[in-house]
Design a protein around this motif. Structure first.
Motif, short mmCIF file in Angstrom:
data_model
loop_
_atom_site.label_atom_id
_atom_site.label_comp_id
_atom_site.label_asym_id
_atom_site.label_seq_id
_atom_site.Cartn_x
_atom_site.Cartn_y
_atom_site.Cartn_z
N PRO A 63 -39.14 28.54 -59.88
CA PRO A 63 -40.67 28.49 -59.30
C PRO A 63 -40.81 29.03 -58.14
CG PRO A 63 -39.60 26.56 -59.52
CD PRO A 63 -38.61 27.29 -60.14
N ASP A 64 -41.95 29.41 -57.79
CA ASP A 64 -42.31 30.22 -56.45
C ASP A 64 -41.78 29.25 -55.33
OD1 ASP A 64 -43.37 32.34 -57.68
OD2 ASP A 64 -45.46 31.42 -57.46
N ALA A 65 -41.77 27.97 -55.27
CA ALA A 65 -41.42 27.10 -54.28
C ALA A 65 -39.74 27.11 -54.00
CB ALA A 65 -41.76 25.50 -54.49
N MET A 66 -39.13 27.82 -54.98
CA MET A 66 -37.71 27.75 -54.52
C MET A 66 -37.50 29.12 -53.60
SD MET A 66 -35.96 25.37 -56.13
CE MET A 66 -34.41 25.96 -56.92
N GLN A 67 -36.63 29.06 -52.43
CA GLN A 67 -36.18 29.85 -51.70
C GLN A 67 -34.88 30.05 -51.48
OE1 GLN A 67 -37.68 28.68 -47.88
NE2 GLN A 67 -39.71 29.15 -48.24
N ILE A 68 -34.55 31.32 -51.85
CA ILE A 68 -33.05 31.59 -52.13
C ILE A 68 -32.51 31.63 -50.59
CG2 ILE A 68 -31.31 33.15 -52.83
CD1 ILE A 68 -32.99 33.45 -55.29
N ILE A 69 -31.64 30.97 -50.10
CA ILE A 69 -31.22 31.01 -48.83
C ILE A 69 -29.92 31.68 -48.55
CG2 ILE A 69 -32.64 29.10 -47.94
CD1 ILE A 69 -30.00 27.53 -48.28
N GLU A 70 -29.23 32.08 -49.51
CA GLU A 70 -27.83 32.64 -49.22
C GLU A 70 -27.27 33.14 -50.92
OE1 GLU A 70 -23.70 31.70 -46.91
OE2 GLU A 70 -25.06 30.12 -47.53
N ASP A 95 -35.60 24.04 -52.54
CA ASP A 95 -36.87 23.77 -53.11
C ASP A 95 -37.78 23.35 -51.82
OD1 ASP A 95 -39.18 23.03 -54.49
OD2 ASP A 95 -38.29 21.48 -55.69
N ALA A 96 -38.64 24.14 -51.49
CA ALA A 96 -39.48 24.27 -50.47
C ALA A 96 -40.68 23.19 -50.74
CB ALA A 96 -40.02 25.55 -50.02
N LEU A 110 -36.20 16.27 -45.11
CA LEU A 110 -35.02 15.94 -46.18
C LEU A 110 -35.48 17.09 -47.22
CD1 LEU A 110 -32.91 14.09 -47.34
CD2 LEU A 110 -34.52 12.87 -48.35
N VAL A 111 -34.67 17.80 -47.80
CA VAL A 111 -34.74 18.89 -48.79
C VAL A 111 -33.80 18.75 -49.85
CG1 VAL A 111 -33.21 20.59 -47.49
CG2 VAL A 111 -35.37 21.44 -48.81
N ASP A 112 -34.03 19.36 -51.00
CA ASP A 112 -33.21 19.46 -52.14
C ASP A 112 -32.47 20.84 -52.12
OD1 ASP A 112 -33.61 16.79 -52.97
OD2 ASP A 112 -35.30 17.39 -54.17
N LEU A 113 -31.10 20.95 -52.08
CA LEU A 113 -30.41 22.09 -52.33
C LEU A 113 -29.86 22.25 -53.44
CD1 LEU A 113 -29.13 24.59 -50.56
CD2 LEU A 113 -27.20 22.78 -50.19
N TYR A 114 -30.12 23.31 -53.98
CA TYR A 114 -29.67 23.79 -55.44
C TYR A 114 -28.51 24.96 -55.34
CZ TYR A 114 -33.56 21.35 -57.35
OH TYR A 114 -34.43 20.37 -57.36
N LEU A 115 -27.55 24.63 -56.06
CA LEU A 115 -26.31 25.54 -55.99
C LEU A 115 -26.20 26.29 -57.18
CD1 LEU A 115 -23.91 23.32 -53.85
CD2 LEU A 115 -25.34 25.18 -53.06
N PHE A 116 -26.12 27.65 -57.43
CA PHE A 116 -26.14 28.11 -58.84
C PHE A 116 -24.76 28.79 -58.82
CE2 PHE A 116 -30.56 27.60 -57.88
CZ PHE A 116 -31.11 27.28 -59.20
N ALA A 120 -20.89 27.85 -63.64
CA ALA A 120 -21.17 26.56 -63.28
C ALA A 120 -22.34 26.06 -63.58
CB ALA A 120 -20.64 26.41 -61.84
N PRO A 121 -22.66 24.66 -63.69
CA PRO A 121 -23.90 24.27 -63.94
C PRO A 121 -24.45 24.10 -62.47
CG PRO A 121 -21.96 22.37 -64.13
CD PRO A 121 -21.46 23.71 -64.17
N VAL A 122 -25.76 23.96 -62.57
CA VAL A 122 -26.53 23.91 -61.39
C VAL A 122 -26.33 22.56 -60.68
CG1 VAL A 122 -28.74 23.89 -60.23
CG2 VAL A 122 -28.21 25.36 -62.48
N SER A 123 -26.13 22.64 -59.41
CA SER A 123 -25.85 21.27 -58.71
C SER A 123 -27.09 21.17 -57.64
CB SER A 123 -24.59 21.40 -57.79
OG SER A 123 -23.63 21.47 -58.66
N LYS A 124 -27.49 19.71 -57.73
CA LYS A 124 -28.70 19.49 -56.62
C LYS A 124 -28.00 18.59 -55.52
CE LYS A 124 -32.97 17.05 -56.58
NZ LYS A 124 -33.75 16.27 -57.31
N LEU A 125 -28.23 18.96 -54.45
CA LEU A 125 -27.64 18.11 -53.36
C LEU A 125 -28.98 17.82 -52.21
CD1 LEU A 125 -25.07 17.24 -51.71
CD2 LEU A 125 -24.94 19.22 -50.69
#
Length: 172
Positions: A63-70, A95-96, A110-116, A120-125
């Motif tokens: 979705p557009d709210a997801m910002q790739i940071i690295e 997830d902005a 507080l923000v949700d960080l997603y690791l792809f 590997a399965p997607v991790s939410k932190l």
């Protein structure tokens, strides 16, 4: 992963079939070893294309709210072409739209960080970011909040200046 394996096998069989059909049209003038070599080259080509296309295929439906940071690029000795053109095999996104603030703690978010990862399965932190102090704390093990909204048991980390997670979260 299973579908990629099937696709790789189908590509190998298809290229071997093309060479065999071409050999039949030419009256058997092509060497016999050409069909398995074509199959192997086709399978390697499909595998390489799959590796290089993974990032774009994974990023596109976000979705557009997801910002790739690295992003993390891969280079490997057993894949010498990756030293010329590395491919992305992992990335992190926030997830902005999930950024939460507390009026009692205006400098913290507080923000949700997603690791792809490629295999590997997607991790939410959940991550707590202190914009004023330029620090962050992972809240994976749960967090306790005090009456004033402050996190009581946060393990704060002081990342180097320009940390993409903190910069992206504080800009939201």
């Amino acid at each position: 992963m299973f579908l990629e394996l099937i696709g790789t096998l189908v590509a190998g069989l298809a290229l071997a079939g093309v060479v065999m059909a071409l050999n039949r049209l030419l009256g058997g003038r092509l060497p016999r070893w050409l069909a398995p070599v074509a199959a192997g080259c086709g399978m390697i080509g499909v595998t390489i294309a799959s590796e290089y296309g993974w990032y774009a295929r994974t990023r596109a439906p976000l979705p557009d709210a997801m910002q790739i940071i690295e992003t993390v690029e891969s280079r490997a000795l057993y894949r010498p072409w990756t030293y010329v053109v590395p491919f992305v095999n992992r990335f992190a996104a926030i997830d902005a739209g999930s950024v939460r603030t507390n009026p009692a703690q205006p400098g913290q978010r507080l923000v949700d960080l997603y690791l792809f990862g490629r295999w590997a399965p997607v991790s939410k932190l959940p991550v707590l970011v202190d914009c004023d102090g330029f620090r962050r704390a992972n809240l994976a093990d749960g967090a306790e909040f005090g009456a004033d909204g402050a996190v009581l048991n946060a393990d704060w980390r002081q990342p180097p200046a320009g940390d993409p997670l903190i910069v992206a979260t504080c800009e939201v």
